[in-house]
Design a protein around this motif. Structure first.
Motif, PDB file in Angstrom:
ATOM      1  N   PRO A 377      -8.505 -38.436 -15.693  1.00 25.71           N
ATOM      2  CA  PRO A 377      -7.853 -39.570 -15.034  1.00 25.71           C
ATOM      3  C   PRO A 377      -6.338 -39.392 -14.978  1.00 25.71           C
ATOM      4  O   PRO A 377      -5.708 -38.925 -15.939  1.00 25.71           O
ATOM      5  CB  PRO A 377      -8.244 -40.770 -15.909  1.00 25.71           C
ATOM      6  N   ILE A 378      -5.750 -39.747 -13.845  1.00 25.90           N
ATOM      7  CA  ILE A 378      -4.301 -39.670 -13.639  1.00 25.90           C
ATOM      8  C   ILE A 378      -3.813 -41.052 -13.220  1.00 25.90           C
ATOM      9  O   ILE A 378      -4.215 -41.574 -12.174  1.00 25.90           O
ATOM     10  CB  ILE A 378      -3.929 -38.640 -12.561  1.00 25.90           C
ATOM     11  N   ILE A 379      -2.952 -41.652 -14.052  1.00 21.81           N
ATOM     12  CA  ILE A 379      -2.328 -42.934 -13.712  1.00 21.81           C
ATOM     13  C   ILE A 379      -0.924 -42.628 -13.199  1.00 21.81           C
ATOM     14  O   ILE A 379      -0.064 -42.154 -13.953  1.00 21.81           O
ATOM     15  CB  ILE A 379      -2.248 -43.880 -14.923  1.00 21.81           C
ATOM     16  N   ALA A 380      -0.710 -42.847 -11.917  1.00 23.66           N
ATOM     17  CA  ALA A 380       0.610 -42.606 -11.332  1.00 23.66           C
ATOM     18  C   ALA A 380       1.470 -43.851 -11.510  1.00 23.66           C
ATOM     19  O   ALA A 380       0.970 -44.977 -11.468  1.00 23.66           O
ATOM     20  CB  ALA A 380       0.471 -42.255  -9.860  1.00 23.66           C
ATOM     21  N   GLN A 381       2.771 -43.617 -11.714  1.00 22.70           N
ATOM     22  CA  GLN A 381       3.709 -44.739 -11.827  1.00 22.70           C
ATOM     23  C   GLN A 381       4.832 -44.516 -10.822  1.00 22.70           C
ATOM     24  O   GLN A 381       5.297 -43.386 -10.635  1.00 22.70           O
ATOM     25  CB  GLN A 381       4.273 -44.847 -13.242  1.00 22.70           C
ATOM     26  N   THR A 382       5.239 -45.589 -10.160  1.00 16.91           N
ATOM     27  CA  THR A 382       6.254 -45.440  -9.121  1.00 16.91           C
ATOM     28  C   THR A 382       7.027 -46.731  -8.922  1.00 16.91           C
ATOM     29  O   THR A 382       6.538 -47.822  -9.219  1.00 16.91           O
ATOM     30  CB  THR A 382       5.599 -45.028  -7.788  1.00 16.91           C
ATOM     31  N   ASP A 395      -4.571 -40.128  -2.072  1.00 17.61           N
ATOM     32  CA  ASP A 395      -5.117 -39.024  -1.278  1.00 17.61           C
ATOM     33  C   ASP A 395      -4.961 -37.697  -2.012  1.00 17.61           C
ATOM     34  O   ASP A 395      -5.801 -36.797  -1.864  1.00 17.61           O
ATOM     35  CB  ASP A 395      -4.413 -38.945   0.075  1.00 17.61           C
ATOM     36  N   ASP A 396      -3.899 -37.573  -2.788  1.00 15.93           N
ATOM     37  CA  ASP A 396      -3.638 -36.321  -3.495  1.00 15.93           C
ATOM     38  C   ASP A 396      -4.344 -36.232  -4.841  1.00 15.93           C
ATOM     39  O   ASP A 396      -4.214 -35.215  -5.532  1.00 15.93           O
ATOM     40  CB  ASP A 396      -2.132 -36.142  -3.703  1.00 15.93           C
ATOM     41  N   GLY A 397      -5.072 -37.278  -5.245  1.00 12.08           N
ATOM     42  CA  GLY A 397      -5.923 -37.145  -6.421  1.00 12.08           C
ATOM     43  C   GLY A 397      -5.672 -38.100  -7.565  1.00 12.08           C
ATOM     44  O   GLY A 397      -6.333 -37.991  -8.607  1.00 12.08           O
ATOM     45  N   ALA A 398      -4.757 -39.036  -7.429  1.00 13.34           N
ATOM     46  CA  ALA A 398      -4.509 -39.980  -8.522  1.00 13.34           C
ATOM     47  C   ALA A 398      -5.701 -40.922  -8.694  1.00 13.34           C
ATOM     48  O   ALA A 398      -6.402 -41.247  -7.737  1.00 13.34           O
ATOM     49  CB  ALA A 398      -3.243 -40.785  -8.257  1.00 13.34           C
ATOM     50  N   THR A 399      -5.917 -41.345  -9.938  1.00 15.37           N
ATOM     51  CA  THR A 399      -7.013 -42.264 -10.244  1.00 15.37           C
ATOM     52  C   THR A 399      -6.575 -43.716 -10.107  1.00 15.37           C
ATOM     53  O   THR A 399      -7.343 -44.574  -9.665  1.00 15.37           O
ATOM     54  CB  THR A 399      -7.518 -42.032 -11.680  1.00 15.37           C
ATOM     55  N   ASP A 400      -5.331 -43.996 -10.507  1.00 16.11           N
ATOM     56  CA  ASP A 400      -4.828 -45.372 -10.534  1.00 16.11           C
ATOM     57  C   ASP A 400      -3.326 -45.338 -10.293  1.00 16.11           C
ATOM     58  O   ASP A 400      -2.681 -44.278 -10.382  1.00 16.11           O
ATOM     59  CB  ASP A 400      -5.147 -46.018 -11.879  1.00 16.11           C
ATOM     60  N   LEU A 401      -2.744 -46.509 -10.006  1.00 20.42           N
ATOM     61  CA  LEU A 401      -1.306 -46.614  -9.735  1.00 20.42           C
ATOM     62  C   LEU A 401      -0.770 -47.882 -10.371  1.00 20.42           C
ATOM     63  O   LEU A 401      -1.353 -48.954 -10.227  1.00 20.42           O
ATOM     64  CB  LEU A 401      -1.059 -46.640  -8.218  1.00 20.42           C
ATOM     65  N   ILE A 402       0.349 -47.748 -11.103  1.00 18.96           N
ATOM     66  CA  ILE A 402       1.037 -48.919 -11.647  1.00 18.96           C
ATOM     67  C   ILE A 402       2.494 -48.864 -11.198  1.00 18.96           C
ATOM     68  O   ILE A 402       3.067 -47.787 -11.003  1.00 18.96           O
ATOM     69  CB  ILE A 402       0.949 -48.985 -13.188  1.00 18.96           C
ATOM     70  N   LEU A 403       3.096 -50.043 -11.029  1.00 24.00           N
ATOM     71  CA  LEU A 403       4.447 -50.131 -10.484  1.00 24.00           C
ATOM     72  C   LEU A 403       5.480 -50.290 -11.590  1.00 24.00           C
ATOM     73  O   LEU A 403       5.222 -50.871 -12.647  1.00 24.00           O
ATOM     74  CB  LEU A 403       4.540 -51.319  -9.521  1.00 24.00           C
ATOM     75  N   LYS A 404       6.660 -49.728 -11.344  1.00 26.74           N
ATOM     76  CA  LYS A 404       7.797 -49.915 -12.239  1.00 26.74           C
ATOM     77  C   LYS A 404       8.546 -51.181 -11.815  1.00 26.74           C
ATOM     78  O   LYS A 404       8.607 -51.502 -10.620  1.00 26.74           O
ATOM     79  CB  LYS A 404       8.730 -48.711 -12.151  1.00 26.74           C
ATOM     80  N   PRO A 405       9.180 -51.883 -12.742  1.00 28.40           N
ATOM     81  CA  PRO A 405       9.173 -51.642 -14.198  1.00 28.40           C
ATOM     82  C   PRO A 405       7.788 -51.916 -14.790  1.00 28.40           C
ATOM     83  O   PRO A 405       7.073 -52.802 -14.330  1.00 28.40           O
ATOM     84  CB  PRO A 405      10.214 -52.617 -14.717  1.00 28.40           C
TER      85      PRO A 405
END
Length: 687
Positions: A377-382, A395-405
């Motif tokens: 699993p990859i949790i991307a943060q941005t 699309d590139d393979g992340a499992t989940d996304l959380i926003l900063k802060p």
């Protein structure tokens, strides 16, 4: 290991028993096979035919006998081996060597290296494509196209390349006869006949299959890409067939001064994501060095935090440590993240999208390119606000996304749920692996119910019979088995069984019946009486609805007869070993295990010095072949007749029929496949 002495790479080699030891030693010690022979440790196994080698054993290379025949060519489908090489002192591999990397790696998914003399008389291209299909390297839907292109390229390499024959222009009857005589002369010569032709296949990362045909002729200068018409009249390799080959392939290219042609086929799969090739290759090379984390508790998981800002890394780490996650590793940019993945094989990756050197998109692509990390699993943060950037990371393979802060509660909650899912996936994979291992053990046990080639060949010699057999289990555990039962010095019992259904239940039933068959001493009774006795015992062991078909017969060499009884078995074939003429015998009867007091008729037919007997399971006649049809009764008889008449030497009949069946059958059979032949005398030269 002795100080200063390099470790040797172990290779297992399958060797045809007919080969001269001097030729074997010379090839094993030469740089034709390995790039560094002194760093190779070889364990060899010899066999009279491909059936002598275990289906579950992996071989680095198989040494084919000089003058390879159809039987050994069938090893491409039946042996777990990547490289097949004809072994002969006459062959010079020259610039085609080395064929196998010393380090144990795999440069090709499949390769076949033979002399022109041997390859000219064999359906090498078809058997090669069949082997690729059965290994899952090419899809059924493109197999016919691949075979046509490979056949055209292979034929041109043999005829115009190695033999240097000119077949251009109009051929009169006289010139055609002259061409045939010249072909025979060149095949017999060392200059042309001993030249090597090498056929290789490999699969690219984008799913394309690349097949290369290499010869040792004078080479070929291909026409410009703008030339799409036939190159008629040219005295060169691939001239006339090149337009056809190009029309069948995704792309065609030449190398080795035109002595190699590379055919690339598109399997209609979407291209894989662009990746870091260096990273992927390093992952493959370091696969064995990666520790197995085997998390049993989410808190024990290894978590990689990849962020170019130290403060961000520390904030994320503090949030995780407060909830009990202490096994943390860090990466300061994208390239460092890939290095840490190689070293630690993390259970979860928390990845910043905007980083120097290699951003989060590139990291995701590179990680997902390797199947070992497909489930990580990859949790991307941005901090990106636009939807396009957020969508792209998925699309590139992340499992989940959380926003900063980052929100602490949200980060911990998502970390926990992904690690728990990861734990469940690992537990499921472990269960599947254990089940796979147990099924493999059960398959091995079931295969061991059948006689080994050494056993049935020796028994055949004792009774003046040439016995051949092929057994291939379907994707599931099944219920096929066969066997031989010596009765006295001139009578031999033979049986073939097929239990209804698949899976563990059918396999257990075969073990039950096998025990019954070998627990009594009633084999010398009339076959009908024997089946009646066997049926009574089996009926009490089988659950309702389960049954078996079986044939039991006795070959009597003194009285020249075959007596048998059938319990709804496939109709056996009785034929003449000289003419190939054959007919079906009556296979009717009540299946075993259905009616306790069932009666079975003993039937009798002549079995003289010119006869053969063919027994087979229903997979032979109930499998849909590449033409969408079953192998009909008449087609099977025609196949037997043609095989016998066209053969110019002694043959193993069952193995020959099995090879022709495999050429046209699906890669994954829906049922176990068994075929057994008992020939009263070796088949003499038919012509």
């Amino acid at each position: 290991m002795t100080a200063g002495k390099e470790s040797r790479t172990a290779h297992s080699v399958a060797i045809a028993q007919s080969l001269a030891q001097s030729d074997i030693d010379a090839l094993l010690a030469s740089s034709s096979l390995w790039d560094a022979p002194d760093r190779v440790s070889v364990k060899s196994v010899t066999g009279q035919t491909p059936e002598d080698f275990s289906h579950n054993r992996r071989f680095s290379v198989c040494f084919l006998p000089s003058g390879v025949g159809r039987e050994w060519l069938g090893g491409l489908t039946r042996l777990d081996c990547d490289t097949f090489v004809e072994c002969s002192s006459e062959i010079d591999f020259a610039d085609l060597a080395p064929l196998i990397p010393t380090n144990g790696g795999r440069s090709h998914a499949l390769s076949v290296c033979m002399s022109t003399r041997s390859a000219y008389h064999l359906p090498v291209a078809r058997k090669f494509v069949t082997a690729l299909r059965h290994r899952g390297l090419i899809a059924e839907k493109i197999a016919a196209t691949v075979e046509m292109a490979v056949q055209e390229a292979f034929a041109n390499s043999l005829i115009h390349g190695n033999l240097e024959l000119d077949t251009s222009g109009h051929l009169s009857m006289d010139s055609f006869t002259e061409l045939g005589e010249e072909t025979k002369r060149r095949l017999a010569s060392s200059k042309h006949g001993a030249r090597v032709i090498l056929l290789t296949a490999r699969r690219k990362k984008n799913g394309h299959i690349v097949i290369t045909v290499n010869d040792q002729g004078n080479g070929f200068t291909p026409p410009s890409d703008s030339c799409s018409t036939a190159v008629a009249g040219r005295k060169t390799t691939f001239g006339r067939g090149l337009p056809l080959i190009k029309s069948l392939c995704h792309s065609v290219s030449f190398s080795r001064s035109g002595r190699s042609i590379e055919l690339q086929f598109d399997q209609d799969k979407a291209d894989l994501l662009t990746t870091s090739d260096i990273f992927v290759s390093e992952l493959d090379g370091n696969k064995d060095q990666v520790p197995d984390t085997d998390i049993r508790n989410p808190q024990n998981a290894t978590i990689l935090i990849a962020d170019d800002t130290m403060l961000s890394r520390e904030i994320i780490a503090s949030y995780l440590r407060s909830d009990g996650f202490t096994n943390l590793v860090f990466a300061k940019d994208g390239e460092d993240a890939l290095d840490q993945v190689k070293i630690h094989n993390p259970d979860l990756i928390i990845l910043d999208i905007i980083m120097p050197k290699l951003d989060g998109y590139g990291v995701c692509k590179a990680i997902r390119a390797n199947p070992d990390y497909a489930e990580t699993p990859i949790i991307a943060q941005t901090a990106l606000e636009e939807n396009e950037g957020r969508t792209r990371i998925f699309d590139d393979g992340a499992t989940d996304l959380i926003l900063k802060p980052l929100n602490k509660a949200e980060l911990i909650a998502r970390t926990r749920i992904h690690l728990e899912n990861r734990l469940l996936v690992k537990q499921l994979q472990a269960y599947q692996e254990r089940t796979r291992s147990e099924l493999t053990m059960a398959r091995d046990m079931q295969e061991n119910l059948n006689p080994t080639p050494e056993n049935y060949r020796g028994t055949g010699i004792d009774y003046g019979l040439r016995i051949s057999a092929t057994f291939q289990m379907s994707s599931e555990l099944g219920g096929d088995m066969w066997g031989l039962m010596p009765i006295d010095e001139h009578r031999l019992g033979v049986y073939i069984v097929d239990f209804a259904g698949h899976g563990l239940g059918a396999a257990l039933n075969t073990f039950r019946l096998h025990s019954l068959i070998w627990s009594d001493q009633l084999h010398d009774r009339e076959p009908g009486e024997y089946l009646e006795n066997l049926n009574r015992h089996l009926k009490g062991l089988l659950p309702i609805g389960q049954y078996a078909t079986m044939l039991y017969g006795i070959i009597d060499r003194v009285e020249s007869k075959f007596t048998y009884a059938s319990a709804a078995c496939t109709s056996p074939v009785l034929g003449n070993s000289l003419t190939g003429q054959a007919r079906y015998l009556d296979g009717s009867g009540v299946p075993l295990g259905v009616v306790r007091n069932a009666r079975y008729e003993t039937r009798e037919v002549p079995f003289t010095g010119a006869n053969f007997l063919l027994l087979y399971s229903d997979a032979l006649i109930e499998t849909t072949l590449d033409d969408g049809q079953f192998l009909s009764e008449e087609k099977l008889l025609s196949m037997l007749r043609e095989t016998i008449v066209e053969s110019k030497s002694e043959i193993d009949l069952a193995a020959q029929i099995a090879d022709q069946f495999m050429d046209r059958a699906p890669a994954q059979l829906a049922d176990d496949f068994t075929i057994v032949s008992l020939q009263s005398t070796p088949i003499p030269c038919a012509i």
